[in-house]
Structures are given as C-alpha cells and as structure tokens.
Design a protein around this motif. Sequence first.
Motif, short mmCIF file in Angstrom:
data_model
loop_
_atom_site.label_atom_id
_atom_site.label_comp_id
_atom_site.label_asym_id
_atom_site.label_seq_id
_atom_site.Cartn_x
_atom_site.Cartn_y
_atom_site.Cartn_z
N HIS A 164 0.85 -1.18 0.00
CA HIS A 164 0.00 0.00 0.00
C HIS A 164 0.90 1.24 0.00
O HIS A 164 1.94 1.24 0.65
CB HIS A 164 -0.91 0.00 1.24
CG HIS A 164 -1.89 1.12 1.27
ND1 HIS A 164 -1.59 2.36 1.79
CD2 HIS A 164 -3.15 1.21 0.79
CE1 HIS A 164 -2.63 3.16 1.64
NE2 HIS A 164 -3.60 2.48 1.04
N PRO A 165 0.51 2.31 -0.73
CA PRO A 165 1.40 3.48 -0.88
C PRO A 165 1.83 4.11 0.45
O PRO A 165 2.90 4.71 0.52
CB PRO A 165 0.57 4.48 -1.69
CG PRO A 165 -0.49 3.68 -2.35
CD PRO A 165 -0.72 2.46 -1.52
N VAL A 400 0.60 -0.82 -6.54
CA VAL A 400 0.33 0.61 -6.42
C VAL A 400 1.34 1.32 -5.51
O VAL A 400 1.32 2.53 -5.39
CB VAL A 400 -1.10 0.87 -5.89
CG1 VAL A 400 -2.12 0.44 -6.93
CG2 VAL A 400 -1.35 0.14 -4.57
N LEU A 402 4.98 0.15 -5.53
CA LEU A 402 6.25 0.12 -6.25
C LEU A 402 6.10 0.57 -7.70
O LEU A 402 7.10 0.72 -8.42
CB LEU A 402 6.86 -1.28 -6.19
CG LEU A 402 7.30 -1.75 -4.80
CD1 LEU A 402 7.69 -3.22 -4.82
CD2 LEU A 402 8.46 -0.91 -4.29
N ASN A 403 4.87 0.77 -8.17
CA ASN A 403 4.64 1.27 -9.53
C ASN A 403 5.26 0.41 -10.63
O ASN A 403 6.03 0.89 -11.46
CB ASN A 403 5.14 2.71 -9.67
CG ASN A 403 4.08 3.69 -9.28
OD1 ASN A 403 2.89 3.49 -9.58
ND2 ASN A 403 4.48 4.75 -8.60
N TYR A 404 4.96 -0.85 -10.59
CA TYR A 404 5.36 -1.73 -11.70
C TYR A 404 4.29 -2.81 -11.82
O TYR A 404 3.40 -2.90 -10.97
CB TYR A 404 6.75 -2.34 -11.43
CG TYR A 404 6.75 -3.48 -10.44
CD1 TYR A 404 6.31 -3.29 -9.13
CD2 TYR A 404 7.17 -4.76 -10.80
CE1 TYR A 404 6.30 -4.34 -8.22
CE2 TYR A 404 7.17 -5.80 -9.89
CZ TYR A 404 6.73 -5.59 -8.60
OH TYR A 404 6.71 -6.62 -7.71
N GLN A 405 4.37 -3.59 -12.90
CA GLN A 405 3.38 -4.63 -13.09
C GLN A 405 3.98 -6.01 -12.83
O GLN A 405 5.00 -6.37 -13.39
CB GLN A 405 2.82 -4.58 -14.51
CG GLN A 405 1.86 -3.44 -14.72
CD GLN A 405 2.56 -2.18 -15.21
OE1 GLN A 405 2.73 -1.23 -14.47
NE2 GLN A 405 2.99 -2.20 -16.45
#
Lengths: 468, 267
Positions: A164-165, A400, A402-405
């Motif tokens: 979580h951010p 959401v 680490l901003n990667y898939q």
Amino acid sequence: MYKTRIADQVYDFKTLRNLMAKATPARSGDYLAGVGAATNLERVAAQWVLADVPLKQFLNEVLVPYEQDEVTRLIIDEHDSAAFAAISHLTVGDFRNWLLSERATTEMLTAITPGVTPEMAAAVSKIMRIQDLILVAKKCRVITRFRNTIGLENRLSTRLQPNHPTDDPAGVAASLLDGLLYGCGDAVIGINPASDNLEATSRLLHMLHDVIERYRIPTQSCVLAHVTTTLKAIEQGAPVDLVFQSIAGTQKANDSFGITLELLNEARLAALELGRGALGDNCMYFETGQGSALSANAHQGLDQQTCEARAYAVARKFKPLLVNTVVGFIGPEYLYDGKQIIRAGLEDHFCGKLLGLPMGCDVCYTNHAEADQDDMDMLLTQFAVAGGTFIMGVPGADDVMLNYQSTSFHDALYLRQVLGLRPAPEFEQWLQQHGIFNAVNQLQQQPDVPALFKPALQKLIGYGDEQQ
Amino acid sequence: MSNNNEPTIAQDPWLSLKQFTPARIALGRVGMSLPTRACLDFQLAHALARDAVNIPLDFAGLEQRLKKEGYQTLTLQTQAENQTIYLQRPDLGRLLSASAAACLRHNAHLPVDAVVVVADGLSSTAIEHHAEPFLRLLLPELQQRDYRLPPVCLIKHGRVAIGDAVAEHYSAKLCMVLIGERPGLSSPDSMGIYFTYQARSGISTDADRNCISNIHNNGLSYQQALKKLLFLVNEAEKLQLSGVNLKDETTDATANVQQKQANFLLD
C-alpha cells in the motif's frame, strides 16, 4: 587459450571473464557495461569456445579476484570436490549434454549441487536454449520448510504482496484478504514497506503475525525492510518469520546494499533463535535480479547474468525458504524488452535450481520497457512449465506502491487450471477446509465469503458507512 | 445460476474493501480469469503509460507557450539520438550533444545564479501537462529574489544529471531540473523536480540532489511543490549544500494526516 577461427575471422577472448560476457545472449545491460558481443558472429564464436572450456577451469581461473571479493572466496572455499567428481571431467558443452541426458536424474542433480559453482551454471546456461533451461530446471527438486512445505512436485506457491502506498493497515488488509480469498499466499505474505524504518516495519510485522495467528493460516510473513532494520525489530521483540534482503554477486555490490556475509549470518541466527518455523528452519528470503551489480557500478567487468548467478552462492549459504529473481523490475537499460526479460527469468530459474535454490520469479515489467501483458503471460507459463517454485500475487497485477506490473491472483489460478499445479499441501488443506478452494483447487462457483472471514467483513459494512 | 448460455461474471462480495486502497482488488472473475472490463481497464492504463514514455514531447509548442509568458528558452539535445538509445543508454542522456554544447557556447551570457532545466525524461505527458503552469509560478518567485537566470533550457532525451552540464556551463549556483518521471499505471503524467547546489557534470551524484516527486493532479500540487522547492533553495543558500544533508522540513497536509490504525481483519 580462448581463441578460435570461425567464418574466416580470428577471435581471441583472452580471459574467461571476457569469454563469458561475449557468449551471453544479447541484452541491453551488457552493452551499457561495454562487455557484450559486438556482432552475432562474435557471440557464437564465444559460445563455441566456451563449450570447450573444462568445468575444472572455473576453479582455476576465478572471474573476480579471490583476495578482493568475499563472494569469490565463498564460492571457492565451500566448493565440494566430492560432489563435483561426477562431472569434473566434463567441458561446458559436455555438461549441457549431460544435463539434458537421462543420466541427469533428479537424484543425480541433487547430488552434484554442492559441486557446481555459479560460474559453471552461468556458463552452461549461455549455450542452452529456452527449452533446455526449462527441461533441466524441471528435473531439479528443491524443497524448503518453515510453516509449510514449498517446492514439492506439481506444486506452485505464491507470495501474497499486499503493498500500500502509505502502509495504511486497512489498505494492506484489504489487499491481503483479497489475495487469501483468491487462494494466494502460501510462499509468504510479504509486504514492501513504503518507508524503511523500524517503527513502520514493526507495526507491519505485528499485524501480519496477528492475522496469521487469528485465522490460523499455514504460511509465513515477511516485511521486506533492510536486514539491519529487521535485526533491530528482532531485538525489540517483533515477531519476525523470514528475514529479507536484496543480495548481489560481488562484494562491492553487496557493500552498496549495506550488507556483508557476516551480517546475513548474524540475521539468520537471530531469526533461528526465535524458533518460529514449526516445520523447518529455512528462515531467509532473498531477492536478486540481473543488472543490480551494474546499477551499483560494481559488476567488476562481469556480464550481468554471471553476476546474478554468483548472487545465488550468497543465497545458498544461508539456506533460504525462498529466492526471488525480480527479473523485469530493473528497467530497459538492463533488460530491454519482453524477449530479454523472458530469457533472463528462465536463466535465473535454471541457474538457481541447479545450485539448489527454491527459485521463484517476479514475472514483471516497468512501463518504460518494451513489454506488455502478453510477454508476461509467456514468461509466467514457461516458468510454471519449468517447475518454478513461486510467483507473486499482486491485486490485478498492478503494484500501487512500487509502480510496476507483476502477476495477479488470477494469473496463479490460470496456471493451476492449465497445468494442474497445487499450492503447498498445508495451505491447500486450509483453503479447502474453509471452502475457498474446492477439492480440485478451484475457487467456488458461487463466490461467497467463507465463514472464517464473515465476521470481519460484516463489521466492516457498519465501519464503511461511518466513514462516509 | 443463469439458465441461458451467457457465462456468469462472479462478483466478489467484498467490493466495500475498495475504500481502503487504490489497489485493483475485488475484480471479480469469469471462470478463474479476469472479466473483460477489468482486463481492458488495465490495458487502458498501460496504453496511457506507454504513450507517455514514447510519444515525443512537442518542444516547439512548449517554447511557444513559454514565450507567450515572456520567457526565453533554448532547446537542446543530449547524446541519446533517439528514444530507443535513450531508454538503453542512460549515460548518453546525461551528456549534451556536440551541437547543444556549441549552442550554449555561442549563447553569450552575463553572470547567472540559477538555471532552470526542463527535460522530457520518461514521461512527455508529465512535461506537457505540468512544466509550463509550474514555471509560471516558479520563475516570478526566482526573479523576485533577484536571481539572474539564463533562458530556460528545454532538453530532449534528458536524464536528471543533464542539469549538471547546463549549470556548469553557466557557472550557476542553483540547478533545478523539471523532468517526466517513470509512469505508473495510475500516474502516467507525474513530474519530478531535482534540485542541486553547485551542480557539476560528472561530479555531482544522486546524493547531492534533493528530489520533489509525484507532481500531478492526484499527487503533489504545484503550490505544494513550489513551497518545497523554495524551502530547499533558501536552506541550500544558508548551508551551501544540497542532497542528503539538506532535509526537507516542510510538511504537506496529505502526509501529515493522522494515519488510521484501524484494521478490519483484527479489530
């Protein structure tokens, strides 16, 4: 010594280190480092020369000086010559043939493991095609235990990654429950904390401990903070199951990560002291990835795949429960596109398994890489066919924090369907007992919240209304 | 159970959990797979992110917009000749091309205190959306402090450290680089600002910089970012340094909200 004449060209690769780099299938990181082959012909020439190098040569010619590098010392000092005896007469090319042959049974592969060095594994992988990497890895069997049993035949485990951010507890819990209800989380419930500090780490450790206890989930937790943070948390009495650390294949790169072998050893002993593993004492969780040494400017002239394999020497010293190659996270300057990411993931899995490690793969990419979901489906499927130990489970494949898939809970269920892969047996029993999975490890046709979690969600309806 | 032949989308009965996280939870399923809507949602987000990386920034348009506001610009290129090279060779994105270096040399200049650099980075969309409106706030503030500024340098295929080369050329004390950040699925147009005191090419490292990240419509506002940047400028002038030893002590409302400790799984 490392010379050949091929297609009217003379190639002299001079050193084993240079030969290894030139023989590596093309990838952007080796060009960034200036060590990759200039032409296709040069690469194949290097592969021909490498195929004739005796495995013994890797014990005589180290790629990073012994005096300068504790990873080299670890590799050389702990090499098991008795285990090596069965393959000591082979060249790299013979070794490939041997690995693919009926001679290399699961038992044989297990027996030679302590005699194989990372450089030998890397070398042979450079002359193997993807189907070779899959076939041999599938014959390797690595079983580890903490609170359940990871790595049994026809099983695939998942790391539930409820990031979580802002590390908000309810936010983490929401993704965690989503994952559990999709049958995910037997490898570990592992959170990347948004901030690597002791307070946040401890809070998350307590929360995961409480959830695992309350719902009697046969799995283990991990908060992926720096090993020094985890050590402090242990000192403060936090409930640490697995100790996490990113590791690399040179001492210089590990320096840049702020770790030494001694520090890892200290952390492992501290975690063992807690005695939290009911079934076994594999209490370490390592992450690696091609390119990490170069990004720390600590590759020592090595190609990135050889560097990566050397990280596995560090890993196996500490008997980990899980090792995860986070293959596509690093970006296109190291692995440019889907093709490079896919091959790297399968190389890492092969080398790790051959060296006796419980290899998982974060099948993943960033938005500036030339890759998409189709590429991930290919790696995901091939990795599972190769007998990969575990994959990630991230809600909707979108991390959401680490901003990667990465891969989703649905992705794991896809593999269970097409390949008949089951979760770890203890976790499988828990899933079936609570009606999350049916007897053939599929989600129930009519989605319902299991009785176990009903009270939590029922409370929530009131809680949610109050918030609005 | 439906009686017709339509496959049923199984909705997850825990949709209410979405209030706690931006994560893609409770997506439902068809069989065990992702329903069409969730599948296309993802593809849409990825398409926006990919386009942010790959569609070139309209440098001429940006020049025009800044000119209209009365600001001079110089458009310069790095040694990364095209996008493919740029993505694979970060080192080249930190060096000015020969023609850019010549252009700077020919651009006779008076003494300068601060340089403002705008680089496309990994998201042209971020710069397209946020650079000009942010500069309209920043540049008057800098002028008000009597900082002497050269033209705003717009840099094609630039990495953060390209600011060092520009600052060094002008012997500027302060270097501010606005750059498109690596796009996430939920934030394809996020802009970052890197601030370096006494930036020098090949000498300044990441440890010498302060970063203000996540500037976009659902992230940090222009005003919040400006406040942070001006705080850093003031402190750097006092301490004569930037980077790890210069702490951002501004607090922003979002980060300071008392975090709810409630957790429905355990309460």
